[in-house]
Design a protein around this motif. Structure first.
Motif, PDB file in Angstrom:
ATOM      1  N   UNK A  38       0.821  -1.219   0.000  1.00 57.31           N
ATOM      2  CA  UNK A  38       0.000   0.000   0.000  1.00 57.31           C
ATOM      3  C   UNK A  38       0.852   1.264   0.000  1.00 57.31           C
ATOM      4  N   UNK A  39       2.042   1.192   0.605  1.00 53.55           N
ATOM      5  CA  UNK A  39       2.906   2.369   0.750  1.00 53.55           C
ATOM      6  C   UNK A  39       3.880   2.512  -0.417  1.00 53.55           C
ATOM      7  N   UNK A  42       3.375   4.930  -3.299  1.00 54.18           N
ATOM      8  CA  UNK A  42       3.327   6.338  -2.874  1.00 54.18           C
ATOM      9  C   UNK A  42       4.718   6.917  -2.662  1.00 54.18           C
ATOM     10  N   UNK A  48      -1.069   8.787  -7.877  1.00 55.28           N
ATOM     11  CA  UNK A  48      -2.301   8.695  -7.077  1.00 55.28           C
ATOM     12  C   UNK A  48      -2.145   9.138  -5.629  1.00 55.28           C
ATOM     13  N   UNK A  65      -0.325  10.592   4.823  1.00 55.98           N
ATOM     14  CA  UNK A  65      -0.507   9.973   3.504  1.00 55.98           C
ATOM     15  C   UNK A  65      -1.624  10.738   2.799  1.00 55.98           C
ATOM     16  N   UNK A  67      -3.973  11.286  -0.792  1.00 58.29           N
ATOM     17  CA  UNK A  67      -4.494  10.742  -2.042  1.00 58.29           C
ATOM     18  C   UNK A  67      -4.799  11.907  -2.983  1.00 58.29           C
ATOM     19  N   UNK A  68      -4.340  11.809  -4.245  1.00 57.06           N
ATOM     20  CA  UNK A  68      -4.612  12.864  -5.230  1.00 57.06           C
ATOM     21  C   UNK A  68      -5.783  12.467  -6.110  1.00 57.06           C
ATOM     22  N   UNK A  80      -6.808  14.465  -0.708  1.00 52.43           N
ATOM     23  CA  UNK A  80      -7.481  14.016   0.513  1.00 52.43           C
ATOM     24  C   UNK A  80      -6.408  13.528   1.494  1.00 52.43           C
ATOM     25  N   UNK A  82      -5.413  10.964   3.582  1.00 56.68           N
ATOM     26  CA  UNK A  82      -5.841   9.563   3.715  1.00 56.68           C
ATOM     27  C   UNK A  82      -5.512   9.051   5.123  1.00 56.68           C
ATOM     28  N   UNK A  83      -4.327   9.368   5.620  1.00 60.13           N
ATOM     29  CA  UNK A  83      -3.928   8.959   6.972  1.00 60.13           C
ATOM     30  C   UNK A  83      -3.023  10.027   7.567  1.00 60.13           C
ATOM     31  N   UNK A 117     -10.623  16.050   4.059  1.00 63.31           N
ATOM     32  CA  UNK A 117     -10.348  14.952   4.993  1.00 63.31           C
ATOM     33  C   UNK A 117     -11.647  14.520   5.650  1.00 63.31           C
TER      34      UNK A 117
ATOM     35  N   UNK B  68      -9.929   9.294  -9.401  1.00 63.79           N
ATOM     36  CA  UNK B  68      -9.181   8.135  -8.890  1.00 63.79           C
ATOM     37  C   UNK B  68      -8.229   8.575  -7.785  1.00 63.79           C
ATOM     38  N   UNK B  69      -8.115   7.787  -6.742  1.00 61.83           N
ATOM     39  CA  UNK B  69      -7.180   8.098  -5.669  1.00 61.83           C
ATOM     40  C   UNK B  69      -6.533   6.837  -5.124  1.00 61.83           C
ATOM     41  N   UNK B  70      -6.018   6.919  -3.910  1.00 63.43           N
ATOM     42  CA  UNK B  70      -5.289   5.803  -3.307  1.00 63.43           C
ATOM     43  C   UNK B  70      -5.672   5.693  -1.839  1.00 63.43           C
ATOM     44  N   UNK B  72      -4.440   3.751   1.642  1.00 63.47           N
ATOM     45  CA  UNK B  72      -3.462   2.882   2.312  1.00 63.47           C
ATOM     46  C   UNK B  72      -4.206   1.745   3.007  1.00 63.47           C
ATOM     47  N   UNK B  75      -5.198  -0.646   0.480  1.00 64.11           N
ATOM     48  CA  UNK B  75      -4.025  -1.166  -0.201  1.00 64.11           C
ATOM     49  C   UNK B  75      -4.110  -1.090  -1.711  1.00 64.11           C
ATOM     50  N   UNK B  76      -4.668  -0.012  -2.222  1.00 67.05           N
ATOM     51  CA  UNK B  76      -4.746   0.136  -3.671  1.00 67.05           C
ATOM     52  C   UNK B  76      -5.562   1.347  -4.053  1.00 67.05           C
ATOM     53  N   UNK B 144     -14.428  17.447   5.855  1.00 68.73           N
ATOM     54  CA  UNK B 144     -14.009  18.851   5.916  1.00 68.73           C
ATOM     55  C   UNK B 144     -13.174  19.192   4.695  1.00 68.73           C
TER      56      UNK B 144
END
Lengths: 148, 148
Positions: A38-39, A42, A48, A65, A67-68, A80, A82-83, A117, B68-70, B72, B75-76, B144
């Motif tokens: 998963x990492x 990136x 992405x 982390x 996400x684009x 966004x 993501x984490x 987020x 499309x994004x990602x 973690x 995992x994809x 947000x």
């Protein structure tokens, strides 16, 4: 001190234990192989998403982390969170807010139009943090997911 | 009849009036140049998103724009329904649901792990539609945005 570093492949060994710690906290049932798969994209330059390390690069205390994606309304890329993780030992020092503000600046310079987020409604500390960082809640919207 | 077509550059002239109609409905203050800049990368093969036409390709009655994004955690790659439009004259025939199900199948075959969307809480018709299509609301979460 610069507090945010774009993670590259050479940061994997320092990053993956932080990802494992967040997933344990959140109850995500991921194993080491899943987290590595998963990492890896990136930190290898996937379009992405990307990961930023928080704190000194040689001894990071957390990560974000991202996400684009793409917004037709905004007419360009959006992103966004993501984490986001900060080690328990260094929480409460404002590092998450500093990191988010530095991230927003970096993304804006990359012509990204908006940063989004999601967080748990009951997490009042995080809600206040993001409000201070200029995030507005989209209360009129509901979000839905279909696993594929 | 196949009801969903991945839009390519040659579909621009049929797609852009549909985008204009949705933006007018939603009160987005976009002009033709903005919409063209926002759509062009998606029909030119951008990694950040794509557009599918709904209905006959020569005379589409709607479209779905997907970002499309990602993730973690998953995992994809994941995907978000950025915009969905059906011409008023053909609403109520189940075309949106068919298109969403066909899209979900196509995305799954591309190894995308999950499909997300946001909608206005007051839009009960859409909420029921997406529930029938297998989407679960994430009620415990708040979303947000910070414009950059």
């Amino acid at each position: 001190m610069k507090s945010l570093y774009l993670a590259t492949a050479e940061d994997a060994a320092r990053l993956l234990p932080l990802v494992a710690a967040l997933h344990l906290d959140l109850g995500f049932r991921t194993d080491a192989a899943h987290r590595e798969r998963a990492i890896q994209p990136l930190i290898d330059g996937s379009p992405h998403g990307a990961v930023w390390l928080i704190g000194p690069r040689r001894a990071p205390v957390g990560y974000i982390a991202v996400s684009f994606g793409w917004s037709v309304e905004y007419g360009g890329m959006d992103a966004i969170v993501d984490e986001l993780y900060i080690r328990p030992a260094v929480r409460g020092r404002g590092m998450a807010g500093e990191a988010i503000n530095a991230l927003a600046l970096a993304l804006k310079q990359s012509t990204i139009k908006a940063l989004h987020l999601g967080l748990d409604r009951s997490n009042e500390g995080a809600l206040r943090l993001y409000q201070r960082c200029g995030f507005a809640a989209r209360d009129s919207q509901i979000y839905m997911t279909r696993k594929l």
